[in-house]
Design a protein around this motif. Structure first.
Motif, mmCIF file in Angstrom:
data_model
loop_
_atom_site.group_PDB
_atom_site.id
_atom_site.type_symbol
_atom_site.label_atom_id
_atom_site.label_comp_id
_atom_site.label_asym_id
_atom_site.label_seq_id
_atom_site.Cartn_x
_atom_site.Cartn_y
_atom_site.Cartn_z
ATOM 1 N N LYS A 127 0.829 -1.229 0.064
ATOM 2 C CA LYS A 127 0.147 0.118 0.010
ATOM 3 C C LYS A 127 0.777 1.426 0.009
ATOM 4 O O LYS A 127 0.781 2.159 0.608
ATOM 5 N N LEU A 128 1.797 1.399 -0.779
ATOM 6 C CA LEU A 128 2.812 2.372 -1.031
ATOM 7 C C LEU A 128 2.699 2.773 -2.400
ATOM 8 O O LEU A 128 2.676 2.058 -3.234
ATOM 9 N N HIS A 129 3.352 4.012 -2.686
ATOM 10 C CA HIS A 129 3.407 4.626 -3.989
ATOM 11 C C HIS A 129 4.697 3.837 -4.488
ATOM 12 O O HIS A 129 5.640 3.827 -3.624
ATOM 13 N N PRO A 130 4.598 3.588 -5.789
ATOM 14 C CA PRO A 130 5.918 2.898 -6.228
ATOM 15 C C PRO A 130 7.144 3.498 -6.305
ATOM 16 O O PRO A 130 8.370 3.031 -5.850
ATOM 17 N N GLU A 131 6.962 4.923 -6.132
ATOM 18 C CA GLU A 131 8.422 5.821 -6.088
ATOM 19 C C GLU A 131 8.722 5.553 -4.770
ATOM 20 O O GLU A 131 9.965 5.670 -4.463
ATOM 21 N N GLU A 132 8.024 5.664 -3.686
ATOM 22 C CA GLU A 132 8.476 5.606 -2.443
ATOM 23 C C GLU A 132 8.838 4.144 -1.995
ATOM 24 O O GLU A 132 9.981 4.243 -1.466
ATOM 25 N N LEU A 133 8.396 3.162 -2.593
ATOM 26 C CA LEU A 133 8.808 1.826 -2.443
ATOM 27 C C LEU A 133 10.338 1.808 -3.098
ATOM 28 O O LEU A 133 11.073 1.210 -2.658
ATOM 29 N N ARG A 134 10.554 2.519 -4.330
ATOM 30 C CA ARG A 134 11.542 2.449 -4.897
ATOM 31 C C ARG A 134 12.767 3.175 -3.845
ATOM 32 O O ARG A 134 13.743 2.571 -3.861
ATOM 33 N N ARG A 135 12.434 4.242 -3.395
ATOM 34 C CA ARG A 135 13.446 4.984 -2.582
ATOM 35 C C ARG A 135 13.677 3.996 -1.295
ATOM 36 O O ARG A 135 14.791 3.776 -1.066
ATOM 37 N N ARG A 136 12.805 3.265 -0.750
ATOM 38 C CA ARG A 136 13.170 2.503 0.293
ATOM 39 C C ARG A 136 13.866 1.382 0.003
ATOM 40 O O ARG A 136 14.832 0.892 0.686
ATOM 41 N N ALA A 137 13.595 0.841 -1.084
ATOM 42 C CA ALA A 137 14.559 -0.455 -1.735
ATOM 43 C C ALA A 137 15.803 0.136 -1.909
ATOM 44 O O ALA A 137 16.805 -0.726 -1.406
ATOM 45 N N ARG A 138 15.977 0.881 -2.519
ATOM 46 C CA ARG A 138 17.376 1.831 -2.886
ATOM 47 C C ARG A 138 18.117 2.001 -1.370
ATOM 48 O O ARG A 138 19.476 1.817 -1.531
ATOM 49 N N ALA A 139 17.453 2.537 -0.430
ATOM 50 C CA ALA A 139 18.032 2.797 0.787
ATOM 51 C C ALA A 139 18.299 1.619 1.582
ATOM 52 O O ALA A 139 19.024 1.718 2.819
ATOM 53 N N GLY A 140 17.931 0.340 1.203
ATOM 54 C CA GLY A 140 17.918 -0.798 1.995
ATOM 55 C C GLY A 140 16.859 -0.965 3.100
ATOM 56 O O GLY A 140 17.236 -1.969 3.839
ATOM 57 N N ALA A 141 16.030 -0.323 3.116
ATOM 58 C CA ALA A 141 15.054 -0.275 4.371
ATOM 59 C C ALA A 141 13.836 -1.434 3.968
ATOM 60 O O ALA A 141 13.257 -2.101 4.824
ATOM 61 N N VAL A 142 13.910 -1.637 2.586
ATOM 62 C CA VAL A 142 12.963 -2.847 2.152
ATOM 63 C C VAL A 142 13.522 -3.934 1.354
ATOM 64 O O VAL A 142 14.715 -3.496 0.590
ATOM 65 N N PRO A 143 13.630 -5.362 1.898
ATOM 66 C CA PRO A 143 14.255 -6.150 1.252
ATOM 67 C C PRO A 143 13.910 -6.348 -0.280
ATOM 68 O O PRO A 143 12.853 -6.712 -0.671
ATOM 69 N N ALA A 144 14.808 -6.024 -1.132
ATOM 70 C CA ALA A 144 14.751 -6.082 -2.470
ATOM 71 C C ALA A 144 16.147 -6.603 -3.292
ATOM 72 O O ALA A 144 17.127 -6.456 -2.659
ATOM 73 N N ALA A 145 16.023 -6.877 -4.462
ATOM 74 C CA ALA A 145 17.155 -7.109 -5.222
ATOM 75 C C ALA A 145 16.969 -6.305 -6.690
ATOM 76 O O ALA A 145 15.823 -6.366 -7.299
ATOM 77 N N LYS A 146 17.978 -5.667 -7.063
ATOM 78 C CA LYS A 146 17.922 -5.172 -8.308
ATOM 79 C C LYS A 146 18.499 -6.058 -9.379
ATOM 80 O O LYS A 146 19.561 -6.366 -9.654
ATOM 81 N N VAL A 147 17.713 -6.644 -10.331
ATOM 82 C CA VAL A 147 18.078 -7.670 -11.162
ATOM 83 C C VAL A 147 17.950 -6.853 -12.584
ATOM 84 O O VAL A 147 17.029 -6.407 -13.005
ATOM 85 N N GLY A 148 19.148 -6.500 -13.239
ATOM 86 C CA GLY A 148 19.178 -5.703 -14.389
ATOM 87 C C GLY A 148 18.635 -4.286 -13.730
ATOM 88 O O GLY A 148 19.351 -3.617 -13.200
ATOM 89 N N LYS A 149 17.454 -3.928 -14.663
ATOM 90 C CA LYS A 149 17.229 -2.437 -14.482
ATOM 91 C C LYS A 149 15.837 -2.568 -13.535
ATOM 92 O O LYS A 149 15.182 -1.584 -13.478
ATOM 93 N N ARG A 150 15.592 -3.678 -13.242
ATOM 94 C CA ARG A 150 14.211 -3.864 -12.398
ATOM 95 C C ARG A 150 14.578 -4.453 -11.023
ATOM 96 O O ARG A 150 15.219 -5.178 -10.836
ATOM 97 N N TRP A 151 13.439 -3.903 -10.098
ATOM 98 C CA TRP A 151 13.645 -4.265 -8.767
ATOM 99 C C TRP A 151 12.821 -5.564 -8.590
ATOM 100 O O TRP A 151 11.521 -5.749 -9.233
ATOM 101 N N VAL A 152 13.143 -6.586 -7.897
ATOM 102 C CA VAL A 152 12.538 -7.653 -7.625
ATOM 103 C C VAL A 152 12.372 -7.919 -6.204
ATOM 104 O O VAL A 152 13.104 -7.769 -5.279
ATOM 105 N N PHE A 153 11.225 -8.268 -5.964
ATOM 106 C CA PHE A 153 10.750 -8.493 -4.178
ATOM 107 C C PHE A 153 10.273 -9.945 -3.989
ATOM 108 O O PHE A 153 9.532 -10.419 -4.968
#
Length: 110
Positions: free
Chosen positions: A14-40
Motif C-alpha cells: 500500500k505504498l506509492h511505487p516511487e516511495e517503495l523504490r526509494r526505500r528499496a534503494r536505501a535498503g529499508a525494504v528487502p529487494a534485489a535489483k536484477v538488471g534494471k528492475r527491482w524484484v521483491f
C-alpha cells in the motif's frame, strides 16, 4: 516462492511505487535489483510489514494476596532495596579516588 515486481510490491505494501523504490534503494525494504528492475519476494515483504506491528504488551496481572491488595505494586515498599539516600557526585568521586575540580564560588560585588 513468489516474486513481485515494483508495481505489485507497491500494491502489496500500500505504498506509492516511487516511495517503495526509494526505500528499496536505501535498503529499508528487502529487494534485489536484477538488471534494471527491482524484484521483491512476497515472504520478505510480509516480514517487513510485520516489523511494524506493535509490540504485544503483557496485560497487568492483578493478584489478590492475603491482605486483599488489588495491585501487585501496593507492597512495593516492603520489597527490599536500598534505604540509603543517593550520594552526590563529590562523594562518588571520593569513593572512586577521582580527582575533582574545586567548585566555583559566586562572586558578587556590592
Amino acid at each position: 516462492m513468489e516474486t513481485l515486481d515494483l508495481e505489485q510490491a507497491a500494491r502489496f505494501l500500500k505504498l506509492h511505487p516511487e516511495e517503495l523504490r526509494r526505500r528499496a534503494r536505501a535498503g529499508a525494504v528487502p529487494a534485489a535489483k536484477v538488471g534494471k528492475r527491482w524484484v521483491f519476494l512476497a515472504p520478505d515483504l510480509a516480514d517487513y510489514l510485520r516489523s511494524f506491528y506493535a509490540v504485544p504488551r503483557q496485560a497487568l496481572q492483578v493478584m489478590l494476596g492475603k491482605e486483599g491488595n488489588p495491585c501487585h505494586l501496593s507492597n512495593a515498599a516492603r520489597s527490599g532495596g536500598s534505604m540509603l539516600s543517593p550520594q552526590t557526585g563529590n562523594e562518588y568521586a571520593d569513593l572512586l579516588g577521582l580527582k575533582r575540580k574545586p567548585s566555583r564560588r559566586s562572586i558578587t560585588t556590592g
